[in-house]
Enzyme design. Structure first.
Site, short mmCIF file in Angstrom:
data_model
loop_
_atom_site.label_atom_id
_atom_site.label_comp_id
_atom_site.label_asym_id
_atom_site.label_seq_id
_atom_site.Cartn_x
_atom_site.Cartn_y
_atom_site.Cartn_z
N CYS A 63 -31.24 21.59 98.06
CA CYS A 63 -30.11 22.42 97.62
C CYS A 63 -30.16 22.73 96.12
CB CYS A 63 -28.79 21.75 97.97
SG CYS A 63 -27.38 22.86 97.75
N CYS A 181 -31.56 30.29 96.88
CA CYS A 181 -30.98 29.31 97.81
C CYS A 181 -31.94 29.14 98.97
CB CYS A 181 -29.63 29.83 98.32
SG CYS A 181 -28.88 28.83 99.61
#
Length: 233
Positions: A63, A181
């Site tokens: 992440c 992302c």
């Protein structure tokens, strides 16, 4: 992390002898908010411990925004701490983070000014831009898709990305970050956007794969992986 990075490793297997297994341990998070991201990051030590039981050769912290939400330069602190977890468990493994890998990948291709597409809400996207800027990279333009639900991020239509980029003023940019992302799919659009913009295109997943291959001391050529995974870097 569990889709595009294995996909890139499978693509690499078509041109190189190495074979890979992929193992994952999850940190819980449902909504992409600063509070949930901080709570999620607190679970990373447990994940590193679990994965080190499998004696993996390299670990990747997926992440990007969780790392960046913890403050400037946190990717270095996180990677060092998680590596120590593996050492203490008797199975030392290098640790790369998608946040650090993206910044390092941008620098590796010689880009100083970039455009960034991110799925996050505008405040989190601004935080990502600030984090990247603190690493010495100018974000000339950014586009926030404002998707707060984590599963909705994963379900975003990759086919929309070329149109989103075409609507941005990237004339002064050296490269395009098509997805800041690893959760937001983008791999299928990378080659198309590179062809349309005539600029290097990279993503968090591509950069993480690149950093993992470097940590394994393996050639970094992956078909369909864009400029960063051309084998030149």
């Amino acid at each position: 992390m569990e889709t595009e990075i294995p996909a890139l490793l499978r693509l690499r297997e078509t041109i190189a002898p190495e074979r890979f297994t992929f193992h994952s341990s999850r940190m819980r998070m449902k909504h992409v908010t600063k509070e949930e991201l901080a709570a999620m990051d607190g679970q990373s030590d447990r994940c590193a411990l679990e994965l080190s039981d499998a004696q993996v050769d390299v670990m990747g912290y997926a992440c990007l925004v969780a790392i960046m939400s913890m403050g400037h330069g946190y990717h270095n602190q996180s990677a060092k701490r998680l590596h120590q977890v593996t050492v203490d468990n008797g199975n030392p493994a290098p640790v790369v983070t998608s946040a650090g890998a993206l910044c390092e990948g941008i620098k590796a291709i010689g880009a100083k000014k970039v455009a960034v597409v991110a799925p996050y809400m505008k405040p989190l996207t601004a935080m990502v831009v600030d984090y990247i800027a603190n690493e010495g990279i100018e974000v000339k333009v950014s586009h926030a898709l404002e998707i707060s639900d984590n599963l909705a991020v994963a379900a975003h239509d990759t086919g929309r990305l070329p149109g989103i980029v075409s609507g941005l003023d990237i004339a002064d940019c050296d490269a395009v970050v098509l997805s800041a992302c690893v959760q937001m799919p983008s791999l299928a659009a990378v080659s198309m956007v590179e062809a349309e913009t005539r600029k290097p295109v990279l993503t968090a997943s591509i950069a993480t794969t690149w950093a993992m291959l470097k940590a394994l001391d393996l050639p970094t050529r992956v078909p369909g992986g864009g400029t960063l995974l051309s084998g030149a870097y």
